[in-house]
Design an enzyme around this catalytic site. Sequence first.
Site, mmCIF file in Angstrom:
data_model
loop_
_atom_site.group_PDB
_atom_site.id
_atom_site.type_symbol
_atom_site.label_atom_id
_atom_site.label_comp_id
_atom_site.label_asym_id
_atom_site.label_seq_id
_atom_site.Cartn_x
_atom_site.Cartn_y
_atom_site.Cartn_z
ATOM 1 N N TRP A 110 -8.214 4.827 -1.402
ATOM 2 C CA TRP A 110 -7.677 5.535 -0.274
ATOM 3 C C TRP A 110 -6.328 5.894 -0.538
ATOM 4 O O TRP A 110 -5.705 5.333 -1.515
ATOM 5 C CB TRP A 110 -7.586 3.992 0.847
ATOM 6 C CG TRP A 110 -7.105 4.172 2.002
ATOM 7 C CD1 TRP A 110 -7.565 4.351 3.189
ATOM 8 C CD2 TRP A 110 -5.562 4.153 2.374
ATOM 9 N NE1 TRP A 110 -6.895 4.605 4.328
ATOM 10 C CE2 TRP A 110 -5.561 4.309 3.807
ATOM 11 C CE3 TRP A 110 -4.352 3.988 1.724
ATOM 12 C CZ2 TRP A 110 -4.045 4.516 4.400
ATOM 13 C CZ3 TRP A 110 -3.019 4.021 2.394
ATOM 14 C CH2 TRP A 110 -3.039 4.203 3.674
ATOM 15 N N ARG B 28 -1.600 3.557 16.536
ATOM 16 C CA ARG B 28 -2.303 4.346 15.999
ATOM 17 C C ARG B 28 -3.627 4.448 16.559
ATOM 18 O O ARG B 28 -4.203 3.591 17.568
ATOM 19 C CB ARG B 28 -2.444 3.898 14.185
ATOM 20 C CG ARG B 28 -3.109 2.590 13.986
ATOM 21 C CD ARG B 28 -3.032 2.134 12.577
ATOM 22 N NE ARG B 28 -3.934 1.231 12.227
ATOM 23 C CZ ARG B 28 -3.240 -0.092 12.200
ATOM 24 N NH1 ARG B 28 -2.117 -0.073 12.158
ATOM 25 N NH2 ARG B 28 -4.007 -1.186 11.715
ATOM 26 N N ASP B 29 -4.374 5.450 15.915
ATOM 27 C CA ASP B 29 -5.614 5.775 16.523
ATOM 28 C C ASP B 29 -5.977 6.232 18.013
ATOM 29 O O ASP B 29 -6.533 5.537 18.446
ATOM 30 C CB ASP B 29 -6.440 4.543 16.042
ATOM 31 C CG ASP B 29 -6.473 3.980 14.639
ATOM 32 O OD1 ASP B 29 -5.988 5.070 13.723
ATOM 33 O OD2 ASP B 29 -6.476 2.945 14.384
ATOM 34 N N GLN C 124 -11.324 10.311 7.815
ATOM 35 C CA GLN C 124 -10.117 10.120 7.158
ATOM 36 C C GLN C 124 -10.555 10.287 5.592
ATOM 37 O O GLN C 124 -11.681 9.922 5.043
ATOM 38 C CB GLN C 124 -9.941 8.475 7.120
ATOM 39 C CG GLN C 124 -9.327 8.138 8.639
ATOM 40 C CD GLN C 124 -7.923 8.660 8.554
ATOM 41 O OE1 GLN C 124 -6.997 7.893 7.969
ATOM 42 N NE2 GLN C 124 -7.501 9.917 9.114
ATOM 43 N N GLU D 218 -7.194 -1.923 16.323
ATOM 44 C CA GLU D 218 -7.352 -0.670 15.866
ATOM 45 C C GLU D 218 -8.478 0.265 16.167
ATOM 46 O O GLU D 218 -9.337 -0.358 16.734
ATOM 47 C CB GLU D 218 -7.076 -0.356 14.200
ATOM 48 C CG GLU D 218 -7.950 -1.431 13.351
ATOM 49 C CD GLU D 218 -7.507 -1.054 11.938
ATOM 50 O OE1 GLU D 218 -6.262 -0.941 11.465
ATOM 51 O OE2 GLU D 218 -8.585 -1.271 11.126
ATOM 52 N N PHE E 234 -3.392 9.763 9.972
ATOM 53 C CA PHE E 234 -4.316 8.563 10.318
ATOM 54 C C PHE E 234 -5.190 8.993 11.245
ATOM 55 O O PHE E 234 -5.364 10.314 11.785
ATOM 56 C CB PHE E 234 -3.712 7.238 10.566
ATOM 57 C CG PHE E 234 -3.091 6.627 9.334
ATOM 58 C CD1 PHE E 234 -3.003 7.332 8.009
ATOM 59 C CD2 PHE E 234 -2.686 5.312 9.579
ATOM 60 C CE1 PHE E 234 -2.601 6.495 7.197
ATOM 61 C CE2 PHE E 234 -2.282 4.486 8.404
ATOM 62 C CZ PHE E 234 -2.146 5.138 6.931
ATOM 63 N N SER E 235 -5.992 8.221 11.800
ATOM 64 C CA SER E 235 -7.125 8.329 12.627
ATOM 65 C C SER E 235 -6.815 8.887 14.002
ATOM 66 O O SER E 235 -5.807 8.550 14.766
ATOM 67 C CB SER E 235 -8.108 7.140 12.639
ATOM 68 O OG SER E 235 -8.654 6.958 11.412
ATOM 69 N N ASN F 188 -12.753 7.084 4.927
ATOM 70 C CA ASN F 188 -13.101 5.976 5.970
ATOM 71 C C ASN F 188 -13.576 6.360 6.984
ATOM 72 O O ASN F 188 -14.704 6.700 7.336
ATOM 73 C CB ASN F 188 -11.881 4.849 5.675
ATOM 74 C CG ASN F 188 -10.608 5.317 5.839
ATOM 75 O OD1 ASN F 188 -9.934 6.011 5.085
ATOM 76 N ND2 ASN F 188 -10.045 4.851 6.904
ATOM 77 N N ASP F 189 -12.538 6.174 8.226
ATOM 78 C CA ASP F 189 -13.062 6.365 9.633
ATOM 79 C C ASP F 189 -13.530 7.979 9.688
ATOM 80 O O ASP F 189 -12.903 8.855 9.369
ATOM 81 C CB ASP F 189 -11.912 5.976 10.493
ATOM 82 C CG ASP F 189 -11.099 4.781 10.064
ATOM 83 O OD1 ASP F 189 -11.504 3.984 9.393
ATOM 84 O OD2 ASP F 189 -10.186 4.495 10.848
#
Length: 445
Positions: free
Chosen positions: A46, A139-140, A38, A196, A78-79, A21-22
């Site tokens: 996922w 996050r991120d 990701q 996000e 995670f990102s 994904n990202d």
Amino acid sequence: GLYKEKFRGQFHFSPKRGWTNDPNGLVYYNGEYHLFFQHNPYGRGWGNMSWGHAVSKDLVHWKELDVALHPGPFGPVFSGGAVVDQENTSGLGKPGKPAMVMFFTGARAWSQYLAWSTDGRSFQKLEKAVVPRINKDNRDPKVVWYEPSKQWVMVVYVERAHEQHSMQFLTSPDLKDWTPVSSINGGAGRDGYLFECPEFFQLTVEGSKETKWILTGANSEYAIGNFDGKVFKPETERLNGQRGRDFYAAQTYSNEPKGRRIEIGWWRTHTDREGMNFNQSMSIPLELKLERRTEGLRLIRRPVKELEALRNKTYSYGKMKLKDNSANPLSSLDIELAEIRLEFEPGTAKEVVLNVRGVPVIYNAVKQELTIDGVTASAPLQKGKQKLIIYADRTGLEVFAGDGLLFMPVNINIKPEIRSLSISARGGTASVSDLKVYQLESIWD
Ligand code: FRU
């Protein structure tokens, strides 16, 4: 075979196998553009979130490497973003070898962690979180350097209360010790504005010396404003960064050697089918600029220049008139991967329609609207002359209009057997001033 799959993008990055994904940790380091992503290395859905890794020397051809960051005691990875610590503020570099420093969310307790590398191939992690959880989901993390105060700035998504979004700003002298300094409200619920995957960067207004900061959320909505090293003050309402389908969590390169602001987004594609072992892909790289347009300052997106290297055949058409029932000037073409550049005056025509391998791209001259495969952007095109740039891969189209003001990525699995293009006008006469079709080659060999 690998990279030849029916719906494998031929000039878009996707992992050999598994889910992505990202885009994560976009950074130029030691002569290479790094693209972390990701990744589920073990399945098409996922899960098992890790940072996959690919590198490129030209932003066009990618080589996938081993997974860089695996899940650990901190949970799934995670990102987040990455920087090059040129001055060795962190002490993690070696003499003559600045560290590439990456920030990611350990999703077990929503804390932000640091990883680094001094060769771009092997990675180490600090065991303790550098930013423990602030509130609910955090996050991120995205980190940038702020020159006037010689400090690092982190922007991280924080859920203040259930589905109440915010972006938290923190500063640090050394990438390890972080102090919260301000927070900006990002709206609520699914329509959340700054939700996000924050991206935060400075751009010079084209044609001036003025600089502005831009803050975006995962859906590319953004605000333009000023930043004093601690507080971001938006000067605009929420603005649309794209009006297409499923372009998400875009991030920009830090340390770009030519000082450009280059962005890659997750392009959610329909690649989870017909026996393919991978799923999802990245967009083409885009160059961002800040330009003053009729409606004010706007973020402009254009395909990076490097993509021109993929052109292996050019079909050039001169000036021509298009009207109802005129013959299709493109009827002799037989093409798969294509870049199309079209300039026209709609004149008295109500619509100009470019059909790209079965996908209609319709410009409505009455409403100044662009419709692609049923997705309509009703702003912000002006009357009169139109310029379109279209990239067509197996997984869909990326369309640029209004000289980069309107970016419409539209994911659609194009039927392999349809290899024709056509252009026509309806309800009047339109004048084409320039039309070029480039056949592109695959980035995979
Ligand atoms: C956005 C996102 C991020 C998160 C990641 C997990 O697509 O939800 O917020 O870090 O995906 O894969």
